[in-house]
Scaffold this motif. Structure first.
Motif, PDB file in Angstrom:
ATOM      1  N   THR A 293       0.851  -1.181   0.000  1.00  0.00           N
ATOM      2  CA  THR A 293       0.000   0.000   0.000  1.00  0.00           C
ATOM      3  C   THR A 293       0.890   1.236   0.000  1.00  0.00           C
ATOM      4  OG1 THR A 293      -0.093   0.088   2.405  1.00  0.00           O
ATOM      5  CG2 THR A 293      -1.775  -1.254   1.289  1.00  0.00           C
ATOM      6  N   PRO A 294       0.383   2.374  -0.413  1.00  0.00           N
ATOM      7  CA  PRO A 294       1.217   3.572  -0.402  1.00  0.00           C
ATOM      8  C   PRO A 294       1.764   3.911   0.987  1.00  0.00           C
ATOM      9  CG  PRO A 294      -0.701   3.950  -1.769  1.00  0.00           C
ATOM     10  CD  PRO A 294      -0.898   2.619  -1.106  1.00  0.00           C
ATOM     11  N   ARG A 295       0.961   3.700   2.017  1.00  0.00           N
ATOM     12  CA  ARG A 295       1.425   3.979   3.378  1.00  0.00           C
ATOM     13  C   ARG A 295       2.579   3.062   3.774  1.00  0.00           C
ATOM     14  NH1 ARG A 295      -0.782   6.190   8.237  1.00  0.00           N
ATOM     15  NH2 ARG A 295      -2.582   6.776   7.014  1.00  0.00           N
ATOM     16  N   ARG A 296       2.435   1.767   3.484  1.00  0.00           N
ATOM     17  CA  ARG A 296       3.489   0.810   3.826  1.00  0.00           C
ATOM     18  C   ARG A 296       4.736   1.061   2.998  1.00  0.00           C
ATOM     19  NH1 ARG A 296       4.694  -3.647   7.202  1.00  0.00           N
ATOM     20  NH2 ARG A 296       2.827  -2.847   8.180  1.00  0.00           N
ATOM     21  N   ALA A 297       4.587   1.417   1.737  1.00  0.00           N
ATOM     22  CA  ALA A 297       5.737   1.722   0.891  1.00  0.00           C
ATOM     23  C   ALA A 297       6.497   2.937   1.424  1.00  0.00           C
ATOM     24  CB  ALA A 297       5.299   1.956  -0.543  1.00  0.00           C
ATOM     25  N   ALA A 298       5.771   3.930   1.897  1.00  0.00           N
ATOM     26  CA  ALA A 298       6.422   5.108   2.473  1.00  0.00           C
ATOM     27  C   ALA A 298       7.141   4.756   3.764  1.00  0.00           C
ATOM     28  CB  ALA A 298       5.392   6.206   2.721  1.00  0.00           C
ATOM     29  N   GLN A 299       6.542   3.910   4.589  1.00  0.00           N
ATOM     30  CA  GLN A 299       7.178   3.499   5.840  1.00  0.00           C
ATOM     31  C   GLN A 299       8.470   2.732   5.580  1.00  0.00           C
ATOM     32  OE1 GLN A 299       4.033   1.238   7.625  1.00  0.00           O
ATOM     33  NE2 GLN A 299       3.163   3.008   8.680  1.00  0.00           N
ATOM     34  N   VAL A 300       8.397   1.779   4.683  1.00  0.00           N
ATOM     35  CA  VAL A 300       9.580   0.978   4.368  1.00  0.00           C
ATOM     36  C   VAL A 300      10.659   1.845   3.735  1.00  0.00           C
ATOM     37  CG1 VAL A 300      10.431  -0.895   2.904  1.00  0.00           C
ATOM     38  CG2 VAL A 300       8.336  -1.194   4.198  1.00  0.00           C
ATOM     39  N   GLY A 301      10.281   2.719   2.825  1.00  0.00           N
ATOM     40  CA  GLY A 301      11.253   3.596   2.188  1.00  0.00           C
ATOM     41  C   GLY A 301      11.917   4.543   3.168  1.00  0.00           C
ATOM     42  N   PHE A 302      11.146   5.079   4.116  1.00  0.00           N
ATOM     43  CA  PHE A 302      11.726   5.973   5.113  1.00  0.00           C
ATOM     44  C   PHE A 302      12.712   5.231   6.003  1.00  0.00           C
ATOM     45  CE2 PHE A 302      11.739   7.709   9.400  1.00  0.00           C
ATOM     46  CZ  PHE A 302      12.185   8.993   9.148  1.00  0.00           C
ATOM     47  N   LEU A 303      12.329   4.053   6.485  1.00  0.00           N
ATOM     48  CA  LEU A 303      13.222   3.300   7.364  1.00  0.00           C
ATOM     49  C   LEU A 303      14.471   2.817   6.640  1.00  0.00           C
ATOM     50  CD1 LEU A 303      10.642   1.269   9.461  1.00  0.00           C
ATOM     51  CD2 LEU A 303      12.036   3.204  10.200  1.00  0.00           C
ATOM     52  N   PHE A 304      14.331   2.410   5.383  1.00  0.00           N
ATOM     53  CA  PHE A 304      15.490   2.005   4.589  1.00  0.00           C
ATOM     54  C   PHE A 304      16.456   3.171   4.412  1.00  0.00           C
ATOM     55  CE2 PHE A 304      17.739   1.413   0.596  1.00  0.00           C
ATOM     56  CZ  PHE A 304      18.173   0.104   0.679  1.00  0.00           C
ATOM     57  N   THR A 305      15.931   4.329   4.082  1.00  0.00           N
ATOM     58  CA  THR A 305      16.782   5.500   3.856  1.00  0.00           C
ATOM     59  C   THR A 305      17.406   5.995   5.146  1.00  0.00           C
ATOM     60  OG1 THR A 305      15.358   6.083   2.004  1.00  0.00           O
ATOM     61  CG2 THR A 305      16.831   7.794   2.820  1.00  0.00           C
ATOM     62  N   ALA A 306      16.664   5.939   6.251  1.00  0.00           N
ATOM     63  CA  ALA A 306      17.236   6.315   7.546  1.00  0.00           C
ATOM     64  C   ALA A 306      18.389   5.391   7.903  1.00  0.00           C
ATOM     65  CB  ALA A 306      16.158   6.277   8.624  1.00  0.00           C
ATOM     66  N   GLY A 307      18.222   4.112   7.653  1.00  0.00           N
ATOM     67  CA  GLY A 307      19.312   3.177   7.904  1.00  0.00           C
ATOM     68  C   GLY A 307      20.488   3.389   6.979  1.00  0.00           C
ATOM     69  N   LYS A 308      20.218   3.813   5.761  1.00  0.00           N
ATOM     70  CA  LYS A 308      21.291   4.058   4.801  1.00  0.00           C
ATOM     71  C   LYS A 308      22.147   5.259   5.196  1.00  0.00           C
ATOM     72  CE  LYS A 308      22.064   5.240  -0.024  1.00  0.00           C
ATOM     73  NZ  LYS A 308      22.948   6.324   0.343  1.00  0.00           N
ATOM     74  N   TYR A 309      21.506   6.301   5.699  1.00  0.00           N
ATOM     75  CA  TYR A 309      22.253   7.515   6.022  1.00  0.00           C
ATOM     76  C   TYR A 309      22.823   7.536   7.435  1.00  0.00           C
ATOM     77  CZ  TYR A 309      21.031   9.522   1.606  1.00  0.00           C
ATOM     78  OH  TYR A 309      20.929   9.752   0.261  1.00  0.00           O
ATOM     79  N   LEU A 310      22.469   6.602   8.270  1.00  0.00           N
ATOM     80  CA  LEU A 310      23.008   6.563   9.625  1.00  0.00           C
ATOM     81  C   LEU A 310      24.526   6.384   9.647  1.00  0.00           C
ATOM     82  CD1 LEU A 310      22.260   6.700  12.598  1.00  0.00           C
ATOM     83  CD2 LEU A 310      22.033   4.218  12.561  1.00  0.00           C
TER      84      LEU A 310
END
Length: 89
Positions: A49-66
């Motif tokens: 769903t768009p909400r789940r895709a946004a959640q996963v994308g945000f967490l993936f990117t947060a982990g990438k930039y940490l």
């Protein structure tokens, strides 16, 4: 049965997979991760769903930039001898 993109395991694993993407670059050069980590993200986005895709994308990117934020601290404060307030800014 729920699809993989809708599972909580996919959601909570995404920051760790994003952080693993940093290992694809210097000094580690594990180049296969440059293909596998984004492939994981696309797998999570498939049929999400768009909400789940946004959640996963945000967490993936947060982990990438940490890992990159530690590099900034190290280069500005430790090597460049800059003040700590400048590092956080």
């Amino acid at each position: 049965m729920r699809q993989f993109s809708q599972s909580n395991a996919a959601l909570w694993a995404s920051p760790f997979v994003g952080a693993a993407l940093a290992l694809a670059f210097a000094p580690f050069d594990w180049r296969l991760l440059a293909i596998l980590c984004p492939a994981y993200l696309f797998l999570c986005w498939r049929d999400a769903t768009p909400r789940r895709a946004a959640q996963v994308g945000f967490l993936f990117t947060a982990g990438k930039y940490l890992p990159g934020t530690y590099w900034l601290y190290y280069s500005i404060h430790r090597i460049g001898k800059g003040p700590l307030w400048l590092t956080f800014f």
